[in-house]
Design a protein around this motif. Structure first.
Motif, PDB file in Angstrom:
ATOM      1  N   SER A 153       4.128  -5.234 -17.883  1.00 25.47           N
ATOM      2  CA  SER A 153       4.213  -4.314 -16.766  1.00 25.47           C
ATOM      3  C   SER A 153       5.661  -3.941 -16.488  1.00 25.47           C
ATOM      4  CB  SER A 153       3.602  -4.940 -15.511  1.00 25.47           C
ATOM      5  OG  SER A 153       3.954  -4.211 -14.344  1.00 25.47           O
ATOM      6  N   LEU A 154       5.989  -2.664 -16.662  1.00 27.98           N
ATOM      7  CA  LEU A 154       7.347  -2.204 -16.370  1.00 27.98           C
ATOM      8  C   LEU A 154       7.656  -2.335 -14.887  1.00 27.98           C
ATOM      9  CD1 LEU A 154       9.996  -0.939 -17.226  1.00 27.98           C
ATOM     10  CD2 LEU A 154       8.884   1.314 -17.120  1.00 27.98           C
ATOM     11  N   GLU A 155       6.681  -2.058 -14.039  1.00 22.77           N
ATOM     12  CA  GLU A 155       6.902  -2.183 -12.598  1.00 22.77           C
ATOM     13  C   GLU A 155       7.270  -3.620 -12.221  1.00 22.77           C
ATOM     14  OE1 GLU A 155       4.587  -1.386  -8.328  1.00 22.77           O
ATOM     15  OE2 GLU A 155       3.563  -1.029 -10.238  1.00 22.77           O
ATOM     16  N   ALA A 156       6.553  -4.581 -12.796  1.00 21.39           N
ATOM     17  CA  ALA A 156       6.857  -5.985 -12.499  1.00 21.39           C
ATOM     18  C   ALA A 156       8.235  -6.373 -13.028  1.00 21.39           C
ATOM     19  CB  ALA A 156       5.783  -6.888 -13.091  1.00 21.39           C
ATOM     20  N   LEU A 157       8.612  -5.840 -14.186  1.00 20.73           N
ATOM     21  CA  LEU A 157       9.945  -6.118 -14.718  1.00 20.73           C
ATOM     22  C   LEU A 157      11.030  -5.534 -13.826  1.00 20.73           C
ATOM     23  CD1 LEU A 157       9.555  -5.507 -18.564  1.00 20.73           C
ATOM     24  CD2 LEU A 157       9.843  -7.704 -17.399  1.00 20.73           C
ATOM     25  N   ARG A 158      10.788  -4.347 -13.306  1.00 23.38           N
ATOM     26  CA  ARG A 158      11.765  -3.727 -12.394  1.00 23.38           C
ATOM     27  C   ARG A 158      11.972  -4.617 -11.171  1.00 23.38           C
ATOM     28  NH1 ARG A 158      12.447   1.949 -12.205  1.00 23.38           N
ATOM     29  NH2 ARG A 158      11.983   1.911  -9.972  1.00 23.38           N
ATOM     30  N   ASP A 159      10.870  -5.099 -10.614  1.00 25.22           N
ATOM     31  CA  ASP A 159      10.967  -5.977  -9.444  1.00 25.22           C
ATOM     32  C   ASP A 159      11.694  -7.273  -9.788  1.00 25.22           C
ATOM     33  OD1 ASP A 159       9.610  -4.097  -7.960  1.00 25.22           O
ATOM     34  OD2 ASP A 159       7.667  -5.120  -8.088  1.00 25.22           O
ATOM     35  N   ALA A 160      11.375  -7.828 -10.970  1.00 18.96           N
ATOM     36  CA  ALA A 160      12.008  -9.080 -11.382  1.00 18.96           C
ATOM     37  C   ALA A 160      13.507  -8.904 -11.590  1.00 18.96           C
ATOM     38  CB  ALA A 160      11.349  -9.605 -12.656  1.00 18.96           C
ATOM     39  N   THR A 161      13.908  -7.770 -12.151  1.00 18.94           N
ATOM     40  CA  THR A 161      15.330  -7.519 -12.359  1.00 18.94           C
ATOM     41  C   THR A 161      16.065  -7.413 -11.038  1.00 18.94           C
ATOM     42  OG1 THR A 161      14.916  -6.388 -14.462  1.00 18.94           O
ATOM     43  CG2 THR A 161      17.010  -5.925 -13.365  1.00 18.94           C
ATOM     44  N   CYS A 162      15.494  -6.687 -10.090  1.00 16.92           N
ATOM     45  CA  CYS A 162      16.133  -6.559  -8.778  1.00 16.92           C
ATOM     46  C   CYS A 162      16.242  -7.922  -8.089  1.00 16.92           C
ATOM     47  CB  CYS A 162      15.361  -5.572  -7.910  1.00 16.92           C
ATOM     48  SG  CYS A 162      15.465  -3.865  -8.497  1.00 16.92           S
ATOM     49  N   TRP A 163      15.208  -8.740  -8.233  1.00 18.31           N
ATOM     50  CA  TRP A 163      15.273 -10.109  -7.674  1.00 18.31           C
ATOM     51  C   TRP A 163      16.391 -10.901  -8.344  1.00 18.31           C
ATOM     52  CZ3 TRP A 163      14.701 -14.526 -10.600  1.00 18.31           C
ATOM     53  CH2 TRP A 163      14.730 -15.732  -9.885  1.00 18.31           C
ATOM     54  N   LEU A 164      16.471 -10.816  -9.685  1.00 15.76           N
ATOM     55  CA  LEU A 164      17.487 -11.574 -10.410  1.00 15.76           C
ATOM     56  C   LEU A 164      18.891 -11.111 -10.033  1.00 15.76           C
ATOM     57  CD1 LEU A 164      18.163 -13.723 -12.516  1.00 15.76           C
ATOM     58  CD2 LEU A 164      17.904 -11.963 -14.286  1.00 15.76           C
ATOM     59  N   GLU A 165      19.064  -9.830  -9.830  1.00 13.90           N
ATOM     60  CA  GLU A 165      20.373  -9.337  -9.413  1.00 13.90           C
ATOM     61  C   GLU A 165      20.782  -9.936  -8.072  1.00 13.90           C
ATOM     62  OE1 GLU A 165      20.705  -5.015 -11.640  1.00 13.90           O
ATOM     63  OE2 GLU A 165      19.806  -5.092  -9.648  1.00 13.90           O
ATOM     64  N   GLY A 166      19.809 -10.129  -7.181  1.00  8.67           N
ATOM     65  CA  GLY A 166      20.105 -10.792  -5.918  1.00  8.67           C
ATOM     66  C   GLY A 166      20.549 -12.227  -6.120  1.00  8.67           C
ATOM     67  N   GLU A 167      19.894 -12.907  -7.053  1.00  5.56           N
ATOM     68  CA  GLU A 167      20.269 -14.292  -7.349  1.00  5.56           C
ATOM     69  C   GLU A 167      21.647 -14.389  -8.011  1.00  5.56           C
ATOM     70  OE1 GLU A 167      18.580 -17.204  -6.697  1.00  5.56           O
ATOM     71  OE2 GLU A 167      17.210 -15.965  -5.499  1.00  5.56           O
ATOM     72  N   MET A 168      21.948 -13.426  -8.882  1.00  6.98           N
ATOM     73  CA  MET A 168      23.216 -13.451  -9.611  1.00  6.98           C
ATOM     74  C   MET A 168      24.369 -12.888  -8.792  1.00  6.98           C
ATOM     75  SD  MET A 168      22.262 -14.822 -12.473  1.00  6.98           S
ATOM     76  CE  MET A 168      23.659 -14.604 -13.558  1.00  6.98           C
ATOM     77  N   GLY A 169      24.030 -12.124  -7.753  1.00 10.31           N
ATOM     78  CA  GLY A 169      25.062 -11.554  -6.888  1.00 10.31           C
ATOM     79  C   GLY A 169      25.768 -10.353  -7.471  1.00 10.31           C
ATOM     80  N   ARG A 170      25.108  -9.641  -8.392  1.00  7.74           N
ATOM     81  CA  ARG A 170      25.721  -8.451  -8.981  1.00  7.74           C
ATOM     82  C   ARG A 170      24.660  -7.614  -9.676  1.00  7.74           C
ATOM     83  NH1 ARG A 170      26.571 -12.432 -13.049  1.00  7.74           N
ATOM     84  NH2 ARG A 170      26.147 -11.669 -15.165  1.00  7.74           N
ATOM     85  N   ARG A 171      25.002  -6.376  -9.953  1.00  3.39           N
ATOM     86  CA  ARG A 171      24.107  -5.529 -10.730  1.00  3.39           C
ATOM     87  C   ARG A 171      24.209  -5.914 -12.201  1.00  3.39           C
ATOM     88  NH1 ARG A 171      22.864   0.933 -10.428  1.00  3.39           N
ATOM     89  NH2 ARG A 171      21.962   1.133 -12.517  1.00  3.39           N
ATOM     90  N   LEU A 172      23.079  -5.905 -12.884  1.00  4.10           N
ATOM     91  CA  LEU A 172      23.028  -6.275 -14.292  1.00  4.10           C
ATOM     92  C   LEU A 172      23.076  -5.023 -15.178  1.00  4.10           C
ATOM     93  CD1 LEU A 172      20.388  -9.134 -14.040  1.00  4.10           C
ATOM     94  CD2 LEU A 172      22.888  -9.307 -14.061  1.00  4.10           C
ATOM     95  N   PRO A 173      23.317  -5.193 -16.491  1.00  2.38           N
ATOM     96  CA  PRO A 173      23.539  -4.031 -17.352  1.00  2.38           C
ATOM     97  C   PRO A 173      22.344  -3.116 -17.578  1.00  2.38           C
ATOM     98  CG  PRO A 173      24.483  -6.010 -18.339  1.00  2.38           C
ATOM     99  CD  PRO A 173      23.649  -6.457 -17.175  1.00  2.38           C
TER     100      PRO A 173
END
Length: 306
Positions: free
Chosen positions: A271-291
């Protein structure tokens, strides 16, 4: 060599291992477990969750056993770990994994920097581990690192890569991957090397691992699919890098790869939608935007509906 894309492809998520191993931001065990859980819910069915390495050399993997204990039994998911030696193999068995990855290396300098031995030494290590892994009923995947270029020795001869692949296959393997560890491959090189690999080890499934250092990772992934590769690695958000390969940057992003595959009508079951949500969550955990890009652009159907 085929020039037709397959109708479906398997994606191995390597973010929890390759994505995090070189990052200065240390994720908590709980966050790593949550990351893996979100990936599984998005539809990933193969997830490389940890590596069994010295935590002094790779601090991000210090909690490998603690993470695996909480995710190894995720329904419908094959959770794997990276094994570099006999000690790592024993740890993988203790963690009750059903799949292991091993890294052979195409150059001696990289093998010494990464694993403290030569390329031949790694082939010999695999010869022992392959038998033990088969006896334990484990799925065995071997990646040949720096298969397209080495940060220390430069260009890597195709014959060198193929000789290693043949030796690995003779010992026993369920899948062979060629890795562009530092992101120097081109589509032509990908087509050439996977065609040679298919001839050298007929019948062995082929997997590809690309870093997007020079922005060729997605073109290379497409070239791999047209060359008979059936499994692609990717990392959520495009995280990644190698602690022992100067200049190596992130893997191709899982969400960007799935977006490309969807547009080409190549099914991934993710699911691309679920991946989008997961990436945004991970960016919050990492404290930055990812590539990666797909998490931050308007989904294509929504553009048509606007």
């Amino acid at each position: 060599m085929t020039s037709q894309r397959p109708t479906s492809v398997d994606i191995v998520e390597v973010g929890p291992r390759d994505g995090l191993q070189n990052d200065s931001h240390l994720l908590s065990t709980d966050a790593k477990v949550e990351m893996i859980r979100r990936l599984a819910e998005a539809g990933l069915r193969r997830i490389e969750a940890a590596s069994f390495v010295n935590p002094k050399r790779v601090p991000q993997m210090a909690d490998a056993e603690a993470v695996l204990a909480r995710v190894v039994d995720l329904p419908g998911v094959s959770v794997s770990g990276l094994v570099l030696n006999a000690r790592g193999f024993e740890r993988a068995l203790a963690a009750k994994l059903r799949e292991i990855s091993f890294v052979a290396v195409a150059t001696d300098t990289m093998a010494t920097r990464n694993q403290g031995t030569t390329a031949l030494g790694l082939v010999e290590t695999w010869s022992d581990l392959a038998v033990r892994a088969k006896d334990a009923g484990l799925f065995r995947s071997v990646t040949i690192a720096v298969a397209f270029g080495c940060p220390f020795e430069g260009e890597v001869a195709l014959d060198r890569v193929i000789d290693i692949a043949r030796a690995v296959a003779e010992s026993g393997v369920d899948e062979i991957s060629l890795a562009d560890t530092i992101g120097v491959a081109t589509p032509r090189m990908v087509e050439e090397r996977f065609a040679a690999l298919a001839r050298a080890v007929p019948g062995v499934p082929m997997r590809a691992h690309f870093h997007n250092t020079r922005n060729t990772g997605y073109a290379n992934a497409d070239a791999a699919l047209r060359s008979g590769v059936t499994v692609l690695d990717a990392s959520l958000g495009g995280l990644g890098g190698c602690p022992f390969a100067p200049g190596a940057t992130g893997n191709i992003a899982t969400e960007d790869l799935v977006s490309m595959l969807e547009r080409d009508r190549v099914a991934s079951g993710i699911s691309l939608e679920a991946l989008r949500d997961a990436t945004c969550w991970l960016e919050g955990e990492m404290g930055r935007r990812l590539p990666g890009h797909a998490a931050h652009v308007t989904p294509w159907p929504a553009v048509l509906a606007a």
